[in-house]
Design a protein around this motif. Structure first.
Motif, PDB file in Angstrom:
ATOM      1  N   UNK A 134      71.460  28.845  35.657  1.00 16.13           N
ATOM      2  CA  UNK A 134      70.243  29.558  35.242  1.00 16.13           C
ATOM      3  C   UNK A 134      69.798  29.181  33.833  1.00 16.13           C
ATOM      4  N   UNK A 135      70.757  28.836  32.991  1.00 17.75           N
ATOM      5  CA  UNK A 135      70.447  28.579  31.586  1.00 17.75           C
ATOM      6  C   UNK A 135      69.791  27.213  31.375  1.00 17.75           C
ATOM      7  N   UNK A 136      70.003  26.266  32.292  1.00 21.57           N
ATOM      8  CA  UNK A 136      69.498  24.902  32.107  1.00 21.57           C
ATOM      9  C   UNK A 136      67.984  24.846  31.939  1.00 21.57           C
ATOM     10  N   UNK A 137      67.179  25.520  32.781  1.00 20.61           N
ATOM     11  CA  UNK A 137      65.727  25.478  32.558  1.00 20.61           C
ATOM     12  C   UNK A 137      65.312  26.073  31.209  1.00 20.61           C
ATOM     13  N   UNK A 138      66.040  27.089  30.752  1.00 18.88           N
ATOM     14  CA  UNK A 138      65.732  27.680  29.445  1.00 18.88           C
ATOM     15  C   UNK A 138      66.027  26.673  28.340  1.00 18.88           C
ATOM     16  N   UNK A 139      67.167  25.974  28.452  1.00 17.18           N
ATOM     17  CA  UNK A 139      67.510  24.958  27.455  1.00 17.18           C
ATOM     18  C   UNK A 139      66.470  23.844  27.443  1.00 17.18           C
ATOM     19  N   UNK A 140      66.031  23.437  28.615  1.00 14.30           N
ATOM     20  CA  UNK A 140      65.030  22.377  28.703  1.00 14.30           C
ATOM     21  C   UNK A 140      63.738  22.808  28.012  1.00 14.30           C
ATOM     22  N   UNK A 141      63.326  24.040  28.216  1.00 12.66           N
ATOM     23  CA  UNK A 141      62.119  24.546  27.551  1.00 12.66           C
ATOM     24  C   UNK A 141      62.337  24.645  26.044  1.00 12.66           C
ATOM     25  N   UNK A 142      63.522  25.075  25.635  1.00 14.20           N
ATOM     26  CA  UNK A 142      63.837  25.142  24.209  1.00 14.20           C
ATOM     27  C   UNK A 142      63.760  23.758  23.575  1.00 14.20           C
ATOM     28  N   UNK A 143      64.255  22.745  24.266  1.00 18.21           N
ATOM     29  CA  UNK A 143      64.210  21.378  23.750  1.00 18.21           C
ATOM     30  C   UNK A 143      62.770  20.948  23.530  1.00 18.21           C
ATOM     31  N   UNK A 144      61.912  21.228  24.487  1.00 18.89           N
ATOM     32  CA  UNK A 144      60.496  20.868  24.345  1.00 18.89           C
ATOM     33  C   UNK A 144      59.860  21.569  23.147  1.00 18.89           C
ATOM     34  N   UNK A 145      60.143  22.849  22.982  1.00 17.78           N
ATOM     35  CA  UNK A 145      59.594  23.603  21.854  1.00 17.78           C
ATOM     36  C   UNK A 145      60.146  23.104  20.530  1.00 17.78           C
ATOM     37  N   UNK A 146      61.441  22.837  20.477  1.00 18.95           N
ATOM     38  CA  UNK A 146      62.053  22.329  19.249  1.00 18.95           C
ATOM     39  C   UNK A 146      61.507  20.951  18.898  1.00 18.95           C
TER      40      UNK A 146
END
Length: 84
Positions: free
Chosen positions: A45-57
């Protein structure tokens, strides 16, 4: 009810401040990318959140760097343990 107006913040920073922030954001992006690589199919579940965080960062990193390089120069933002 959330406010939909775009807001911005101007902050004065030294090249050392910017260097630390860019370095920290980059380190966090690298860490999150490694976590995403551990789950290439996105089953956790956390992987899509991490991917979005990477894009924002990445967006934040690029915007800050874009503004900082003309002011401090490329060398002024180079991170090394000697300069930190």
């Amino acid at each position: 009810m959330s406010n939909t107006n775009m807001r911005s913040l101007n902050v004065e920073m030294t090249n050392r401040d910017v260097r630390y922030i860019l370095h920290a954001v980059n380190e966090l992006m690298l860490h999150l990318q490694e976590e995403v690589k551990k789950d290439p199919d996105g089953e956790e579940d956390i992987t899509p959140m991490y991917a979005e965080d990477i894009l924002n960062l990445r967006y934040i990193y690029n915007r800050l760097r874009e503004k900082a390089v003309p002011v401090f120069g490329e060398d002024g933002l180079t991170v090394s343990y000697e300069t930190l």
